[in-house]
Design a protein around this motif. Structure first.
Motif, PDB file in Angstrom:
ATOM      1  N   ILE A  29       0.874  -1.167   0.000  1.00 53.43           N
ATOM      2  CA  ILE A  29       0.000   0.000   0.000  1.00 53.43           C
ATOM      3  C   ILE A  29       0.913   1.219   0.000  1.00 53.43           C
ATOM      4  N   CYS A  30       0.804   2.039  -1.049  1.00 54.23           N
ATOM      5  CA  CYS A  30       1.692   3.191  -1.181  1.00 54.23           C
ATOM      6  C   CYS A  30       0.886   4.486  -1.248  1.00 54.23           C
ATOM      7  N   SER A  31       1.432   5.516  -0.640  1.00 52.83           N
ATOM      8  CA  SER A  31       0.808   6.836  -0.716  1.00 52.83           C
ATOM      9  C   SER A  31       1.264   7.524  -1.997  1.00 52.83           C
ATOM     10  N   LYS A  32       0.648   8.650  -2.290  1.00 52.41           N
ATOM     11  CA  LYS A  32       1.053   9.400  -3.485  1.00 52.41           C
ATOM     12  C   LYS A  32       2.450   9.996  -3.318  1.00 52.41           C
ATOM     13  N   TYR A  33       2.998   9.938  -2.118  1.00 52.84           N
ATOM     14  CA  TYR A  33       4.335  10.458  -1.848  1.00 52.84           C
ATOM     15  C   TYR A  33       5.397   9.365  -1.837  1.00 52.84           C
ATOM     16  N   ASN A  34       5.057   8.191  -2.366  1.00 49.77           N
ATOM     17  CA  ASN A  34       5.972   7.042  -2.469  1.00 49.77           C
ATOM     18  C   ASN A  34       6.437   6.518  -1.112  1.00 49.77           C
ATOM     19  N   SER A  35       5.588   6.622  -0.119  1.00 48.83           N
ATOM     20  CA  SER A  35       5.835   5.980   1.171  1.00 48.83           C
ATOM     21  C   SER A  35       4.940   4.744   1.214  1.00 48.83           C
ATOM     22  N   CYS A  36       5.545   3.577   1.403  1.00 44.51           N
ATOM     23  CA  CYS A  36       4.798   2.328   1.266  1.00 44.51           C
ATOM     24  C   CYS A  36       4.850   1.485   2.535  1.00 44.51           C
ATOM     25  N   ASN A  87       6.309   2.813   6.203  1.00 47.21           N
ATOM     26  CA  ASN A  87       7.063   4.039   5.917  1.00 47.21           C
ATOM     27  C   ASN A  87       8.328   3.783   5.108  1.00 47.21           C
ATOM     28  N   VAL A  88       8.233   2.875   4.146  1.00 41.69           N
ATOM     29  CA  VAL A  88       9.362   2.604   3.256  1.00 41.69           C
ATOM     30  C   VAL A  88       9.318   3.641   2.141  1.00 41.69           C
ATOM     31  N   LYS A  89      10.336   4.462   2.073  1.00 44.46           N
ATOM     32  CA  LYS A  89      10.416   5.519   1.062  1.00 44.46           C
ATOM     33  C   LYS A  89      10.991   4.933  -0.225  1.00 44.46           C
ATOM     34  N   ILE A  90      10.194   4.981  -1.278  1.00 45.14           N
ATOM     35  CA  ILE A  90      10.622   4.458  -2.580  1.00 45.14           C
ATOM     36  C   ILE A  90      11.098   5.633  -3.432  1.00 45.14           C
TER      37      ILE A  90
END
Length: 118
Positions: A29-36, A87-90
């Protein structure tokens, strides 16, 4: 006697390379800010504290580690098991990641999963 040694060495070689930690399934599940957040299901025949799946990693397509989830204890009676990492930043230029698992005896080498980042 030589035949017995050859058969025994073949058997032991198979035993040593069996039982690697496999990634069976991944939900992301990823946010629009690429935090998954990743929910990773792993199967491994944990036998106790000396032989268990002890972590999984999120990698870029060129195999650079983005995140690591440490697994602090064996899951002898819970197979397969699912653990998450948040909170994995891609990086913005990355469209997919690789998930791999690690165990204390065999290291890496089990089934990996590739996940598309939306």
């Amino acid at each position: 006697m030589l035949r017995l040694l050859i058969i025994l060495s073949i058997f032991l070689t198979g035993f040593l390379y069996a039982n690697k930690a496999d990634v069976l399934k991944v939900k992301s599940i990823c946010s629009k800010y690429n935090s998954c957040t990743f929910f990773v299901t792993i199967k491994h025949e944990d036998t106790g504290w000396k032989h268990f799946a002890n972590r999984y990693e999120i990698l870029t397509p060129d195999r650079k580690i983005i995140a690591t989830r440490i697994l602090h204890h064996p899951h002898v009676d819970e197979q397969p098991f699912t653990r998450s990492i948040s909170n994995v930043k891609i990086p913005k230029n990355i469209n997919s990641v690789i998930i791999r698992a690690h165990d204390l005896v065999h290291g890496y080498g089990g089934k990996e999963a590739v996940v598309e980042i939306q």
